[in-house]
Each structure stands twice: as structure tokens, then as C-alpha cells.
Design an enzyme around this catalytic site. Structure first.
Site, short mmCIF file in Angstrom:
data_model
loop_
_atom_site.label_atom_id
_atom_site.label_comp_id
_atom_site.label_asym_id
_atom_site.label_seq_id
_atom_site.Cartn_x
_atom_site.Cartn_y
_atom_site.Cartn_z
N HIS A 27 15.20 -0.87 4.12
CA HIS A 27 14.73 -1.50 5.36
C HIS A 27 15.36 -2.88 5.51
O HIS A 27 15.16 -3.74 4.65
CB HIS A 27 13.20 -1.66 5.35
CG HIS A 27 12.46 -0.38 5.53
ND1 HIS A 27 11.13 -0.33 5.86
CD2 HIS A 27 12.87 0.91 5.43
CE1 HIS A 27 10.74 0.94 5.96
NE2 HIS A 27 11.78 1.71 5.70
N TYR B 232 10.46 -12.64 1.06
CA TYR B 232 10.07 -11.23 1.11
C TYR B 232 11.09 -10.34 0.40
O TYR B 232 10.71 -9.44 -0.37
CB TYR B 232 9.89 -10.80 2.57
CG TYR B 232 9.22 -9.46 2.76
CD1 TYR B 232 7.89 -9.27 2.39
CD2 TYR B 232 9.90 -8.39 3.32
CE1 TYR B 232 7.27 -8.04 2.56
CE2 TYR B 232 9.29 -7.15 3.50
CZ TYR B 232 7.98 -6.99 3.12
OH TYR B 232 7.37 -5.77 3.29
N TYR C 249 3.26 -5.48 9.75
CA TYR C 249 2.15 -6.32 9.29
C TYR C 249 1.46 -6.83 10.55
O TYR C 249 2.06 -7.61 11.31
CB TYR C 249 2.67 -7.50 8.46
CG TYR C 249 3.18 -7.13 7.08
CD1 TYR C 249 4.43 -6.55 6.90
CD2 TYR C 249 2.40 -7.38 5.94
CE1 TYR C 249 4.89 -6.22 5.63
CE2 TYR C 249 2.85 -7.05 4.67
CZ TYR C 249 4.10 -6.48 4.53
OH TYR C 249 4.55 -6.15 3.27
N LYS D 289 4.60 -8.38 -3.85
CA LYS D 289 5.30 -9.05 -4.94
C LYS D 289 4.92 -8.60 -6.36
O LYS D 289 5.67 -8.87 -7.31
CB LYS D 289 5.04 -10.58 -4.86
CG LYS D 289 5.76 -11.26 -3.75
CD LYS D 289 7.23 -11.45 -4.08
CE LYS D 289 8.08 -11.71 -2.87
NZ LYS D 289 8.79 -10.55 -2.35
N PRO E 156 -1.78 -8.27 -2.33
CA PRO E 156 -0.63 -7.39 -2.05
C PRO E 156 0.15 -7.70 -0.78
O PRO E 156 1.20 -7.10 -0.54
CB PRO E 156 -1.27 -6.00 -1.97
CG PRO E 156 -2.70 -6.23 -1.66
CD PRO E 156 -3.07 -7.55 -2.26
P1 FAD Z 1 0.32 -2.14 -14.75
O1 FAD Z 1 1.08 -1.38 -13.74
O2 FAD Z 1 -1.12 -2.42 -14.52
O3 FAD Z 1 0.49 -1.38 -16.14
C1 FAD Z 1 -0.27 -1.71 -17.28
C2 FAD Z 1 -0.37 -0.49 -18.17
O4 FAD Z 1 -1.04 -0.86 -19.38
C3 FAD Z 1 -1.21 0.63 -17.55
O5 FAD Z 1 -0.51 1.84 -17.59
C4 FAD Z 1 -2.48 0.66 -18.39
O6 FAD Z 1 -3.02 1.97 -18.53
C5 FAD Z 1 -1.99 0.12 -19.72
N1 FAD Z 1 -3.05 -0.52 -20.53
C6 FAD Z 1 -4.03 -1.35 -20.09
N2 FAD Z 1 -4.80 -1.75 -21.11
C7 FAD Z 1 -4.30 -1.17 -22.22
C8 FAD Z 1 -4.67 -1.21 -23.59
N3 FAD Z 1 -5.71 -1.93 -24.00
N4 FAD Z 1 -3.95 -0.49 -24.46
C9 FAD Z 1 -2.88 0.24 -24.05
N5 FAD Z 1 -2.47 0.32 -22.76
C10 FAD Z 1 -3.18 -0.40 -21.86
N6 FAD Z 1 3.43 -4.85 -5.95
C11 FAD Z 1 4.64 -4.93 -5.32
O7 FAD Z 1 5.57 -5.52 -5.87
N7 FAD Z 1 4.88 -4.37 -4.09
C12 FAD Z 1 3.90 -3.71 -3.44
O8 FAD Z 1 4.16 -3.17 -2.36
C13 FAD Z 1 2.59 -3.62 -4.06
N8 FAD Z 1 1.60 -2.94 -3.47
C14 FAD Z 1 0.46 -2.69 -4.20
C15 FAD Z 1 -0.46 -1.86 -3.63
C16 FAD Z 1 -1.60 -1.54 -4.34
C17 FAD Z 1 -2.56 -0.58 -3.71
C18 FAD Z 1 -1.84 -2.08 -5.63
C19 FAD Z 1 -3.09 -1.76 -6.39
C20 FAD Z 1 -0.91 -2.93 -6.20
C21 FAD Z 1 0.24 -3.23 -5.50
N9 FAD Z 1 1.22 -4.02 -6.05
C22 FAD Z 1 2.41 -4.19 -5.38
C23 FAD Z 1 1.05 -4.58 -7.39
C24 FAD Z 1 1.70 -3.74 -8.50
O9 FAD Z 1 1.25 -2.41 -8.42
C25 FAD Z 1 1.40 -4.35 -9.88
O10 FAD Z 1 1.70 -5.72 -9.84
C26 FAD Z 1 2.21 -3.67 -11.00
O11 FAD Z 1 1.67 -2.40 -11.31
C27 FAD Z 1 2.22 -4.52 -12.29
O12 FAD Z 1 2.87 -3.82 -13.32
P2 FAD Z 1 2.48 -4.06 -14.84
O13 FAD Z 1 3.42 -3.20 -15.63
O14 FAD Z 1 2.44 -5.51 -15.13
O15 FAD Z 1 0.99 -3.57 -15.00
C1 DHB Z 2 3.07 -1.47 0.55
C2 DHB Z 2 2.22 -2.24 -0.21
C3 DHB Z 2 2.16 -3.60 0.03
O1 DHB Z 2 1.35 -4.37 -0.71
C4 DHB Z 2 2.94 -4.19 1.02
O2 DHB Z 2 2.86 -5.54 1.23
C5 DHB Z 2 3.80 -3.41 1.76
C6 DHB Z 2 3.86 -2.03 1.53
C7 DHB Z 2 3.14 0.00 0.28
O3 DHB Z 2 2.35 0.47 -0.55
O4 DHB Z 2 3.96 0.68 0.91
#
Ligand code: FAD
Ligand code: DHB
Length: 394
Positions: free
Chosen positions: A72, A386, A202, A298, A294
Site C-alpha cells: 500500500h 507510519y 482510519y 507499530k 494499535p
Molecule cells: P508476542 O507476539 O506476544 O509473543 C510472545 C510469545 O511468548 C507468545 O507466543 C507467548 O505464548 C510466549 N510466552 C509468553 N509467556 C511465556 C512463558 N512464560 N514461557 C514461554 N513462552 C511464553 N503491531 C503492528 O506492528 N502492526 C499492527 O497492525 C498491529 N495490530 C495489532 C492488532 C491486534 C489485534 C493486536 C492484539 C496487536 C497488534 N499489534 C500490531 C501488536 C503486535 O501483535 C505485537 O506487538 C507483537 O505480537 C509483539 O511480538 P512479540 O514477539 O514481542 O510478542
Molecule cells: C491492522 C491493525 C492495526 O493496528 C492497524 O493500525 C492497521 C491495520 C490490521 O490488523 O490490519
């Protein structure tokens, strides 16, 4: 058992770190509490910054993303019944975002690790971190078979998300935490429908924020601002469509396509940072160290940026014995973290209705939106944050 880097968590941070270390000849073991099926099915982020896309491609795990992801070059701000396009690519020297779901990134990374003989231990329990202040820290845990295991490591990477065990293993006397909780959440749905728009929308509306995103030509991802204590049961399909239509309504004929809703969930909104992101031989990365609301898309991208810095620092140590990059890890990572924290807070504040706000505040939000839509300087500020600042420029 012995390894060079023990990694807790098979989210984007832990899996990508393991992959980057492998490419540099550094051994790691990943411990994950959930099963492979669960982590590959968890719905979360969808927007990848340019730097994230480039890093996945350069490290050989971008093949499916290139084929199935959607590039995009713009994003839409909608308010006052009209859409205003921010031309991301034109304002940032050709940088853009790619829409590709987080669980697809997870699938690609898990496959890359397992195909190359990497170790991911799924279904582990009761992970504890020991001897972080020594040169041989350890991870103790129950394996999927219930037996107690211990892995001695040179370093530990805490990539276990916001609710993991790594951050609380840093003594509270050396941890500084910064938090903001927002008085609203997001209600997210997946819908079987064709795309209503070619780019993400948005929307700011009197009734609250709405976001139109996509997953594929057949599946759309939509969010709307809700009460943080709402449950999926509070939102029957009819109420969801009424709100989405109202918040996206306008004078330009825009129409959201309805379809079968097959997934619903509520997302809490918070900002959080822990400093420093390191203690002894433990390094925190991703959501274990910071959370953003969200709205700026980021969270996943910051997790990727952290492990990029950490992988470089560990490579410096193993290749030439230098420890200065490891010592500076927290300081280096936090510069980008705070930039993303500010951007995410700013986007959130501009686009949501705060129900205790005054008419004065509402007018300020509209003025800010008009300024971003109308001024090249202001639009460039949004665009470069962004799509993500180039690594090293924050
Ligand atoms: P996580 O993905 O949380 O991974 C952590 C892992 O550790 C998990 O698999 C968990 O099971 C495991 N774990 C936890 N505790 C333990 C333990 N004690 N022992 C062993 N394993 C453990 N970010 C964006 O950049 N763009 C977006 O568009 C965006 N949209 C989002 C939309 C939604 C609905 C949500 C919920 C989040 C969104 N985010 C977005 C945020 C993004 O999903 C997270 O920031 C990202 O998953 C972080 O990755 P991570 O690897 O740090 O942690
Ligand atoms: C999506 C999630 C977000 O948090 C955002 O800012 C834009 C798109 C998505 O899940 O597609």
C-alpha cells in the site's frame, strides 16, 4: 543442555531473533508455552513497515510475503464525511507498508527454523530465569512431557510478550516503568467480503474511531472503538454493522460491503515502556519491554527492530569478542521505542473520541486532522513514522 542464546517466546521477536542468529552461525533454543498450531492461528497485527519487509526479504523469509502481501503506497484519513489520502510513497522517497498478517509471518519463521534443524520447544511450562548476574545464566522449565529441564546459556533473550516471565525477573529496584491506559478498546472482526477500499481507512467520527483494513480479496479486517470492558456478546452483528456504517458514512458515496462475520475480539489499549531493556545477561525485546496502542500499527514492527539491534550486538560479541554493542542495546533500542510510543499515542489521541472530553478538545482533534490532510509538512510527519523511519535514524 547448553546453548549460546536461550530465547523465551516464539512470537515475531523470538522467532526472528533465532533466525537472524542462525544466519550468523549462532546457536539458540526457543522455549514456547503454547503449541505450534496455537501460535500459527493467533490473529493480531497486519501492517508491516518498509524496514520490516526489507529485513524479512534480506534474511530469506520473505518469499510468501512478496507473493501474498499487499503493498500500500497510501493511507486514508476519513473525517467530516470525506476521505483524505496521505501519499506515503511520495512523501517518504518511495517507502510504503505491506499488509500481511502476523500469523503468516509466524508460519514463515517457524518453517524456516524447523527446516534448518532449529530447536523450538513448544508446550513448555513454568519457565524460570536463573543466575542472570553470572556468565552462565540458566533457563529452567517443564518440557511438554512434564520433565524438569535446564538450559545453560551465554545470554537470554526475553521475547515472551507483555504477560511473560522475563520482565518480572528483572529486580523491581532496577526497573523503571512508564504506563498509560486508554479509556477505550478496539472491537476487531474478520468478515467474508470483498475489499471496500484499496487502502486502509482510519476514520474519526462523533460516535468513535473505525478502521478498515484487509487480509485478502475475500477477507476483510475491521475495527471499531468500543468500551474496554465490552465482550464479544455485547456486539451482535447488527450492532457492529450499524456502527461501522455510521462511523464511515459520508457525502462521497463510500459504502462498506457487509458479509459473514466469522471472528470477533476485544483489544485493550495501553502504552507501556520498561527501562532499561537489559539486566545482567538478560535482554528484553518486543512486547516484553513495551506496548503501544494499535493505532500506529507499530507493535510487531518494534519487536522486529529490537531483535535486529540485538542480533547485531550478539554477532559483534561472537565474531570479535566486542561487548560494547550489547552494553548499548537498551539505549539504542529505546530511541526507536520512544519514537513509536509517541507516534502511537499521537495517532490514538487524534483519532478516538474521549468521552470525558470537552467540545474544545473535539475541535482541536478536527483541526489536527485538517492540518495533516492539508499540509505537506504535517502529512510527511505522519507518513515517515507510519512507514517506519529507516533503521538507525531515530
Ligand atoms: P508476542 O507476539 O506476544 O509473543 C510472545 C510469545 O511468548 C507468545 O507466543 C507467548 O505464548 C510466549 N510466552 C509468553 N509467556 C511465556 C512463558 N512464560 N514461557 C514461554 N513462552 C511464553 N503491531 C503492528 O506492528 N502492526 C499492527 O497492525 C498491529 N495490530 C495489532 C492488532 C491486534 C489485534 C493486536 C492484539 C496487536 C497488534 N499489534 C500490531 C501488536 C503486535 O501483535 C505485537 O506487538 C507483537 O505480537 C509483539 O511480538 P512479540 O514477539 O514481542 O510478542
Ligand atoms: C491492522 C491493525 C492495526 O493496528 C492497524 O493500525 C492497521 C491495520 C490490521 O490488523 O490490519
Amino acid at each position: 543442555m547448553r546453548t549460546q542464546v536461550g530465547i523465551i517466546g516464539a512470537g515475531p521477536a523470538g522467532l526472528l531473533l533465532a533466525h537472524l542468529l542462525h544466519l550468523r552461525g549462532i546457536e539458540s533454543v526457543v522455549l514456547e508455552a503454547r503449541s505450534r498450531e496455537e501460535i500459527e492461528a493467533t490473529l493480531r497485527a497486519g501492517v508491516l513497515e518498509q524496514g520490516t519487509v526489507d529485513l524479512l526479504e534480506e534474511s530469506g523469509v520473505g518469499e510468501r510475503m512478496r507473493r501474498e502481501g499487499m503493498l500500500h503506497e497510501g493511507v486514508i484519513l476519513r473525517f467530516g464525511g470525506l476521505s483524505h489520502r496521505v501519499h506515503l510513497a511520495e512523501l517518504t522517497g518511495g517507502r510504503a507498508i505491506t499488509v500481511y498478517a502476523q500469523h503468516e509471518v509466524i508460519r514463515d519463521l517457524v518453517k524456516a527454523r524447523l527446516d534448518r534443524g532449529g530447536q523450538i520447544l513448544f508446550g513448555v511450562k513454568d519457565v524460570s530465569l536463573l543466575d542472570l548476574d553470572t556468565k552462565l545464566p540458566k533457563l529452567r522449565f517443564h518440557g511438554a512431557d512434564g520433565a524438569v529441564r535446564e538450559i545453560a546459556c551465554d545470554y537470554i533473550a526475553g521475547c515472551d510478550g507483555f504477560h511473560g516471565v522475563s520482565r518480572p525477573s528483572v529486580p523491581s529496584r532496577v526497573r523503571r516503568e512508564y504506563t498509560r491506559v486508554y479509556p477505550f478498546g478496539w472491537f476487531g472482526i474478520l468478515v467474508e467480503a470483498p475489499p471496500a477500499t484499496e487502502e486502509l481507512i482510519y476514520a474519526y467520527h462523533d460516535r468513535g474511531f473505525a478502521l478498515v483494513s484487509t487480509r485478502s480479496p475475500q477477507v476483510q479486517r475491521l475495527y471499531l472503538q468500543c468500551n474496554p470492558s465490552d465482550a464479544p456478546g455485547d456486539w451482535p452483528d447488527g450492532r457492529i454493522w450499524d456502527e461501522l456504517h455510521a462511523r464511515l458514512a459520508g457525502n462521497d458515496g463510500f459504502k462498506l460491503a457487509e458479509g459473514r462475520i466469522f471472528q470477533k475480539g476485544v483489544i485493550a489499549m495501553r502504552s507501556f515502556v520498561v527501562e532499561p531493556m537489559q539486566h545482567g545477561r538478560l535482554f528484553l525485546a518486543g512486547d516484553a519491554a513495551h506496548i503501544v496502542p494499535p493505532t500506529g500499527a507499530k507493535g510487531l514492527n518494534l519487536a522486529v527492530a529490537d531483535v535486529r539491534v540485538l542480533a547485531q550486538a550478539l554477532t559483534g560479541f561472537y565474531a570479535s569478542g566486542r561487548s560494547d554493542l550489547l552494553e548499548r542495546y537498551s539505549e539504542t533500542a529505546l530511541r526507536r521505542v520512544w519514537r513509536a510510543e509517541h507516534f502511537s499515542w499521537w495517532m490514538t489521541s487524534m483519532l478516538h473520541r474521549f468521552h470525558d472530553e470537552s467540545p474544545f478538545h473535539h475541535r482541536l482533534q478536527l483541526s489536527q486532522l485538517q492540518y495533516v490532510a492539508g499540509s505537506r509538512a504535517a502529512a510527511t510527519m505522519l507518513a515517515e513514522n507510519y512507514v517506519g523511519l529507516p533503521f538507525g535514524e531515530n
